[in-house]
Design a protein around this motif. Structure first.
Motif, mmCIF file in Angstrom:
data_model
loop_
_atom_site.group_PDB
_atom_site.id
_atom_site.type_symbol
_atom_site.label_atom_id
_atom_site.label_comp_id
_atom_site.label_asym_id
_atom_site.label_seq_id
_atom_site.Cartn_x
_atom_site.Cartn_y
_atom_site.Cartn_z
ATOM 1 N N GLU A 258 -40.044 -104.654 -65.421
ATOM 2 C CA GLU A 258 -40.194 -103.558 -64.465
ATOM 3 C C GLU A 258 -41.274 -102.585 -64.928
ATOM 4 N N ALA A 259 -42.031 -102.062 -63.962
ATOM 5 C CA ALA A 259 -43.043 -101.046 -64.249
ATOM 6 C C ALA A 259 -42.625 -99.737 -63.592
ATOM 7 N N VAL A 260 -42.785 -98.653 -64.335
ATOM 8 C CA VAL A 260 -42.428 -97.316 -63.852
ATOM 9 C C VAL A 260 -43.616 -96.393 -64.085
ATOM 10 N N LEU A 261 -43.897 -95.558 -63.107
ATOM 11 C CA LEU A 261 -44.959 -94.569 -63.212
ATOM 12 C C LEU A 261 -44.340 -93.177 -63.262
ATOM 13 N N TRP A 262 -44.843 -92.350 -64.177
ATOM 14 C CA TRP A 262 -44.340 -90.991 -64.343
ATOM 15 C C TRP A 262 -45.454 -89.997 -64.024
ATOM 16 N N GLY A 263 -45.116 -88.958 -63.283
ATOM 17 C CA GLY A 263 -46.106 -87.940 -62.949
ATOM 18 C C GLY A 263 -45.445 -86.686 -62.428
#
Length: 207
Positions: A51-56
């Motif tokens: 799984e890929a997760v983006l944080w911002g």
């Protein structure tokens, strides 16, 4: 995005590498009128197994976080290196100009990060990406100041549910590859990066 089969990235690592090398992304949601609303922002990519997760984060006055709260499904786009393609790279004259580029589109499910500890953690991820030395300064700031700074943003976790990666490098025109590679190798930073990608996907011999 429009994906002719010859430009679909076969290696999933290509998308991850583009996302890390070009982290200044476009987050796209629908506003309350049903129109696209775009925020341009840096994102941190984290891999959790497959799984890929983006944080911002965005500023609290930015309504984008409310759109994510109401409609968590959104789109994130990353633009990699890109450059003009001159018809001079072909051996004949009946050709037209084009543009070469790498792009990644991610469909995401958003979760807001509103508690101070969570926002501090995602800021440290972004600091680690872009200026690790600043981490000590951030930790040493007055607690009241950091509290105010954290109160002024809303963070989000963007879980990637679908990923598209387009590598448009004239793969379907092998008669252009050597001249195109030479032109890009002699060009500016973006062109040189595209030359490197041509080498990476096996269009020309390295070097």
């Amino acid at each position: 995005m429009y994906q002719p089969p010859q430009f679909i990235a076969k290696d999933p690592q290509i998308a991850l590498d583009v996302m890390r090398a070009y982290p200044f992304a476009s987050l796209v949601s629908c506003d309350d009128d049903g129109l696209p609303f775009v925020t341009h922002l840096p994102l941190h990519l984290e891999q959790k197994g497959d799984e890929a997760v983006l944080w911002g984060h965005c500023a609290k006055p930015n309504p984008h976080w409310r759109y994510l709260q109401q409609r968590p499904r959104a789109l994130v786009t990353f633009m990699g290196p890109h450059a003009y393609l001159s018809p001079k790279v072909y051996p004949d004259l009946q050709r037209v100009p084009s543009w070469n580029y790498l792009a990644v589109h991610c469909t995401v499910e958003a979760r807001l990060v509103e508690e101070g500890e969570g926002k501090d953690a995602l800021l440290k991820l972004l600091i680690g990406d872009h200026e690790p030395a600043y981490a000590a300064q951030w930790r040493g700031l007055d607690a009241e100041y950091t509290r105010k700074m954290l109160a002024g943003i809303v963070g989000f976790e963007l879980r990637v549910t679908e990923l598209q990666c387009k590598v448009k490098l004239n793969q379907h025109r092998p008669e252009s590859h050597d001249a195109l590679h030479a032109a890009y190798r002699a060009g500016g930073e973006q062109e040189r990066e595209l030359a490197g990608w041509m080498e990476r996907i096996g269009m020309v011999k390295e070097g």
